[in-house]
Write an enzyme that holds these catalytic residues in place. Structure first.
Site, PDB file in Angstrom:
ATOM      1  N   CYS A  29      42.128  39.217  30.116  1.00 50.20           N
ATOM      2  CA  CYS A  29      43.438  38.885  29.568  1.00 50.20           C
ATOM      3  C   CYS A  29      43.620  39.594  28.220  1.00 50.20           C
ATOM      4  CB  CYS A  29      43.552  37.372  29.381  1.00 50.20           C
ATOM      5  SG  CYS A  29      45.028  36.877  28.469  1.00 50.20           S
ATOM      6  N   CYS A  37      46.971  36.056  31.022  1.00 51.25           N
ATOM      7  CA  CYS A  37      46.791  34.843  31.821  1.00 51.25           C
ATOM      8  C   CYS A  37      48.147  34.346  32.295  1.00 51.25           C
ATOM      9  CB  CYS A  37      46.166  33.737  30.987  1.00 51.25           C
ATOM     10  SG  CYS A  37      44.449  34.022  30.590  1.00 51.25           S
ATOM     11  N   CYS A  86      43.865  36.629  25.349  1.00 55.66           N
ATOM     12  CA  CYS A  86      42.768  35.718  25.042  1.00 55.66           C
ATOM     13  C   CYS A  86      41.416  36.214  25.526  1.00 55.66           C
ATOM     14  CB  CYS A  86      43.062  34.329  25.608  1.00 55.66           C
ATOM     15  SG  CYS A  86      42.807  34.217  27.378  1.00 55.66           S
ATOM     16  N   CYS A 103      45.767  29.926  28.143  1.00 49.57           N
ATOM     17  CA  CYS A 103      45.678  31.109  27.281  1.00 49.57           C
ATOM     18  C   CYS A 103      45.811  30.712  25.802  1.00 49.57           C
ATOM     19  CB  CYS A 103      46.768  32.092  27.679  1.00 49.57           C
ATOM     20  SG  CYS A 103      46.517  33.758  27.064  1.00 49.57           S
ATOM     21  N   GLY A 151      46.903  16.712  55.223  1.00 47.51           N
ATOM     22  CA  GLY A 151      47.391  17.980  55.746  1.00 47.51           C
ATOM     23  C   GLY A 151      48.520  17.842  56.752  1.00 47.51           C
TER      24      GLY A 151
END
Lengths: 291, 260
Positions: free
Chosen positions: A241, A266, A244, A272, A32
């Protein structure tokens, strides 16, 4: 496409790669923490992923398979040109499939598919400093990181709740890495924040213009900041979606006409497509099939 | 409060130069808990330099500033580690700037301004932070309906009161004020002074107030230091200094004010 001659493997010279690798090692050792590095000019404008491309160039080997994501998609300009760049300068194989890739350079998304320990994510970061918009002085923000003075980050979240009734930050949502450094996970939607937490894949972040590299090593705790009475939440959608039929993925809203028509699909195109190949169909495809 | 007989802040031999320019020279005084000391003098006499030096905002060239921490030990603020000093500055101390824009975060709401110090010391419950902000806004007579407004939409007097609320929310023991009433009109000044006098008394705060306004000094401070050309030329009880000035400069200062 043939490998371009006259350039070193993966465009950057070996000394530059060495310098970037040293920065990467330090970044991995201090999760980080933003490590400064001598960012080079790349043959593309700042903001197009100059940081990510330098990181990728420094870690890529001849056997690596590269996938590049731009806003979840594999077929947009940024993704296509970066894939082409490495194909030409490193002669490596590229792919659009998450499971085939060993290095995934990304802008704005983490794939829906679970990542593995032998994969590395490389993020393109525009602004690495999460405190930037609250405290413009770089000297001061560095001191705040050093002394772990992160109260200001919560001022931002407080302000969100007081203005909108909930935490309205939806992307570049600040996280605390290993209970220490507060980090900007680059402009990924907060939907993807939980995917960084204890991920088996190594996550590298490169900011070219700002000349900073940071990292989240595998299996590191990454906690999205929140309030006790306003816990962190990811986005949800009422729709599935349209293509899909997936319900648990990040959806993009696409305007289809000028009469208010829209569909949700998606954002991860590979995810997808795979679902559609497996026989799933969303409302839009099902309707088409009926006609 | 068993240690009320021990000074809270001890300043000794404090000097600061800006190159060839003198900031302040050989200033020494002690401040006891609950006591308000006024620093008066003309512009350029070193008042603000002194205030910055004793509030850990400007490193002096010479001399020591010692503060009695909550643990009861008197420690040199310039010998402390930086995290300790910064912690002290945002919990035990408060600094009220002359211009509220220097002391406020103008881009976030009044509530967030008051809550910032709480969040800085680890408060993570939105409801509690907001409750405290609400409470403090009403203590400084700001309509709590304006908790979500930006400070830029507030009047000068309200901004100054907001700055005070933002500083006092962590229950500091020592407040530094730099011309707190500068730039406010007289009626707003009077209200602010009234409020500050109430808060200082109620919370038992110790304060160092820098001002060039003798009326402010007389109203708020128990003791007074008169600065002239970087040095303290006279100090004593406020009424004593103002009613029976000894040093020629103090006499000039007191006689320059129109008697209301």
């Amino acid at each position: 496409m043939a490998e371009t001659s006259g350039y070193n493997f993966a465009y950057l010279d070996e000394q530059t790669k060495r310098m970037i690798r040293r920065a990467l090692l330090k970044a991995i050792a201090v999760p980080g923490y933003q490590v400064p590095f001598a960012s080079r000019e790349m043959p593309m404008p700042y903001g197009w992923g100059t940081g990510g491309i330098q990181v990728t160039a420094s870690i890529v080997g001849r056997d690596d398979v590269l996938k590049v994501i731009d806003q979840g998609a594999d077929d947009t300009t940024n993704a296509v040109s970066i894939r082409k760049f490495f194909k030409r300068t490193a002669g490596i194989e590229t792919t659009t499939q998450t499971h085939e890739a060993t290095i995934i350079q990304t802008r704005h998304r983490i794939p829906e598919e679970d990542l593995r320990a032998d994969q590395i994510m490389v993020f393109q970061v525009p602004i690495p400093e999460p405190l930037r918009f609250l405290e413009p002085r770089e000297t001061e923000t560095r001191k705040m990181h050093a002394l772990e003075e992160y109260g200001l980050m919560h001022v931002k979240l407080y302000e969100d709740i007081s203005q909108h009734g909930h935490i309205a930050t939806t992307y570049a949502y600040p996280v605390a890495v290993k209970q220490r450094y507060v980090m900007d996970p680059s402009p990924i939607p907060k939907f993807d924040n939980p995917k960084i937490n204890r991920s088996p894949a190594l996550m590298l972040f490169g900011a070219g213009r700002e000349k900073r590299i940071y990292a989240v090593p595998p299996f590191t705790d990454v906690h999205s900041l929140d309030f006790e009475d306003f816990p962190f939440e990811i986005q949800t959608w009422r729709e599935a979606c349209a293509l899909c039929g997936a319900t648990g993925s990040f959806l993009d809203e696409i305007v289809t006409d000028d009469a208010g028509g829209r569909m949700f699909v998606c954002s991860d195109t590979d995810f997808c497509e795979k679902r559609r190949e497996a026989g799933h169909a969303g409302p839009a495809l099902a309707a088409e099939g009926a006609v | 409060m068993s240690d009320n007989h021990e000074p809270l802040l001890v300043v000794d031999g404090l000097s600061k130069r800006y190159g060839a320019q003198l900031g302040c020279r050989n200033v020494g005084f002690s401040l006891w808990p609950g006591e308000v000391v006024g620093v008066v003098g003309e512009s350029g006499s070193g008042k603000t330099t002194l205030l910055n030096c004793i509030s850990a905002r400007l490193t002096p060239d010479d001399g020591v500033v010692r503060y009695r921490t909550r643990l009861g030990t008197l420690s040199d603020i310039y010998q402390m580690s930086e995290p300790e000093r910064r912690m002290l500055m945002r919990t035990d101390w408060a600094f009220v700037h002359q211009n509220p824009r220097d002391g406020l975060r103008m881009k976030v709401s009044a509530g967030a301004n008051v809550g910032e110090r709480l969040m800085a010391v680890g408060a993570r419950h939105y409801g509690n932070i907001r409750g405290a902000a609400d409470d403090w806004l009403s203590k400084v007579e700001i309509d709590t309906g304006r908790i979500d407004d930006l400070p830029a939409t507030f009047s000068g007097g309200m901004q100054q009161r907001l700055q005070i609320a933002r500083n006092l929310v962590t229950g500091p023991r020592l407040v530094f004020m730099d011309e707190p009433t500068g730039g406010l009109d007289v009626s707003v000044q009077a209200r602010l002074l009234d409020l500050m006098r109430g808060l200082v008394g109620e919370l038992g705060l110790a304060a160092v107030i820098v001002t060039h306004d003798l009326a402010v000094a007389r109203l708020l401070s128990h003791r007074l230091m008169v600065m002239w050309r970087g040095e303290v030329v006279e100090q004593g009880l406020t009424d004593q200094v103002l009613d029976d000035p000894q040093h020629p400069y103090t006499q000039l200062l007191v006689s320059s004010v129109l008697q209301p």
